[in-house]
Write a protein that holds these residues in place. Structure first.
Motif, PDB file in Angstrom:
ATOM      1  N   GLN A 142      38.961  47.741  41.096  1.00  0.00           N
ATOM      2  CA  GLN A 142      38.525  46.358  41.315  1.00  0.00           C
ATOM      3  C   GLN A 142      39.679  45.420  41.669  1.00  0.00           C
ATOM      4  O   GLN A 142      39.451  44.355  42.232  1.00  0.00           O
ATOM      5  CB  GLN A 142      37.804  45.834  40.069  1.00  0.00           C
ATOM      6  N   ARG A 155      27.724  40.454  42.368  1.00  0.00           N
ATOM      7  CA  ARG A 155      28.579  41.229  41.466  1.00  0.00           C
ATOM      8  C   ARG A 155      28.206  40.976  39.997  1.00  0.00           C
ATOM      9  O   ARG A 155      28.180  41.899  39.183  1.00  0.00           O
ATOM     10  CB  ARG A 155      30.043  40.866  41.738  1.00  0.00           C
ATOM     11  N   ARG A 172      33.986  40.317  48.193  1.00  0.00           N
ATOM     12  CA  ARG A 172      33.811  41.099  46.971  1.00  0.00           C
ATOM     13  C   ARG A 172      35.108  41.185  46.173  1.00  0.00           C
ATOM     14  O   ARG A 172      35.072  41.261  44.940  1.00  0.00           O
ATOM     15  CB  ARG A 172      33.306  42.499  47.296  1.00  0.00           C
ATOM     16  N   GLU A 207      35.254  40.366  42.240  1.00  0.00           N
ATOM     17  CA  GLU A 207      35.681  41.302  41.198  1.00  0.00           C
ATOM     18  C   GLU A 207      36.501  40.593  40.123  1.00  0.00           C
ATOM     19  O   GLU A 207      36.305  40.815  38.921  1.00  0.00           O
ATOM     20  CB  GLU A 207      36.493  42.443  41.809  1.00  0.00           C
TER      21      GLU A 207
END
Length: 452
Positions: A183, A231, A420, A424
């Motif tokens: 991540q 997420r 993304r 994260e």
């Protein structure tokens, strides 16, 4: 959008030409597609080292083992066996001579690092050091890590540092799993602090970490906000997605995709804080995670900037956030052990031409979280900021070609990040496992060469 140089550099037919021309060769980065897993380090080569006198080694070993790692204390004997995760406990460094331990551990290791490897250094907090010399050595480790990140970035590897307060070793699980995990693919050269400031938790799940939690994400119709909503939902949160009424269609589509709830609201309206509290308490009984992502730009050099452009940016990017927080905290709508996450920007760190208004608000958020964090710690609430760098959003896609190309290459990983990647770090800060981290600002910029 597609990165043509990355495609060419990693194609066997054209990679040689890219290198012959002296162009950057962006490495492919590993990214997770799903939520957190119980044992992310299974089948990974994990190396643990320590300087003499360190106080975090056994805690780190326990975290790594609990995450599925078979922890090695020395480099593998096979020369061709690469190291995926390297963690070094530098909390014992106290003199300039002690700093040699960093060299001794990393000098033989660097050539053995795998592609997309993770390096994490733990060090004591300088303010807690026994004397100026020890404080200097502790702070020097940060410079070491930043430099190391720039050396290993060509392999897609990252290097980060965590300052650890004495007595906070039991709060390392979340930070170690994040910074040593896939991540953290676009987080490098950064320093975070783990302390005992926030009251402890009974438990901090590492899988489905937000199950049963309610999360609010502003500016959620698209881009980083939409990626964040998705997420958080992957970790089990019930997500309320907020954006302006003009983006109702996009907001509804994103909410449907992530299984969340759309809320069209202008956060700058005088009654917005009260309406927000009423919505969250009325429909959900409160909120556990608030992600302040909404923001605008009105770029002009200061000499050409209108008063309206200044006021609009300050209103959306700062005043509305403070007003919402005051209402959420005063009403109790933000529950105990809640999480506040703010989207700052690399512009707030280093400034940017033609963005005096925007940079002022993003720098203000860095100061805001540092001041706010201790005032809510007794309720178990953490407040942190995320500062994205060059992220491949719709706005970036509209940039002139050469401006976009230069922006992509000005970091240690030689490429832009993805929404993304920001989501994260936001998700980590939103999780129970981040209860040792508050008042921090961490950049998601691939270790941008400016401001990093």
């Amino acid at each position: 959008m597609a990165d043509t140089l990355m495609t060419l550099a990693n194609n066997p037919m054209t990679g040689g030409l890219v290198r012959a021309l002296g162009l950057p060769t962006p490495p492919p980065l590993a990214r997770a597609k799903e939520g957190w897993v119980a044992q992310p380090f299974v089948d990974r080569v994990v190396l643990l080292g320590a300087a003499p006198g360190g106080f975090a080694t056994e805690a780190a070993r326990g975290v790594l083992a609990g995450a599925g790692a078979r922890v090695l204390d020395a480099l593998p004997g096979e020369e061709d066996r690469r190291v995926d995760v390297a963690l070094f406990d530098a909390t014992g460094l106290a003199t300039p001579a002690d700093a040699r331990a960093l060299y001794d551990f990393f000098h033989p290791l660097v050539p053995r690092l795998a592609r997309n490897a993770r390096v994490l250094v733990l060090v004591g907090i300088p303010e807690e050091a026994k004397g100026p010399a020890a404080a200097a050595v502790a702070r020097g480790a940060e410079g070491f890590v930043r430099s190391l990140g720039k050396e290993v970035g060509r392999r897609g590897a990252t290097a980060n540092l965590v300052y650890v307060a004495r007595g906070a070793e039991d709060r390392l699980a979340g930070p170690v799993r994040f910074f040593c995990g896939v991540q953290a693919t676009y987080v490098s050269g950064q320093a975070a602090r783990v302390t005992s400031t926030v009251r402890p938790l009974a438990s901090a799940p590492m899988v489905a970490a937000l199950k049963g939690k309610v999360a609010l994400v502003t500016g959620a119709a698209r881009g980083i906000g939409a990626a964040t909503a998705e997420r958080l939902a992957q970790e089990g949160a019930q997500v309320v997605l907020l954006d302006v009424p003009a983006l109702q269609d996009a907001l509804d589509a994103t909410a449907k995709r992530v299984g969340g709830e759309a809320l069209a609201l202008d956060i700058t309206a005088p009654d917005a804080p009260a309406r927000l509290v009423a919505e969250l308490q009325g429909r959900h009984g409160g909120v556990d995670v608030v992600v302040h992502n909404a923001g605008i730009t009105r770029d002009r050099t200061l000499a050409k900037m209108t008063p309206e452009a200044w006021d609009q940016v300050l209103s959306v990017n700062l005043a509305a956030i403070i007003a919402a927080d005051e209402a959420l905290l005063a009403s109790g709508a933000l529950r105990d052990e809640g999480r506040l996450v703010y989207l700052s920007s690399i512009s707030g760190v280093s400034g940017n031409f033609g963005q005096a208004n925007y940079a002022a608000t993003k720098a203000a958020l860095i100061g805001y979280v540092a001041a706010l964090a201790p005032t809510v710690a007794s309720r178990g609430i953490c407040a942190n900021a995320v500062a994205p760098g060059f992220i491949e959003t719709a706005m970036v896609a509209k940039m002139p070609l050469m401006t976009r190309e230069v922006g992509r290459r000005l970091n240690s990983l030689s490429q832009g990040g993805q929404p993304r990647d920001v989501a994260e770090l936001v998700t980590f800060f939103a999780s129970p496992g981040a209860y040792g981290v508050t008042g921090n600002t961490v950049r998601v910029c691939g270790q941008g060469l400016i401001g990093a």
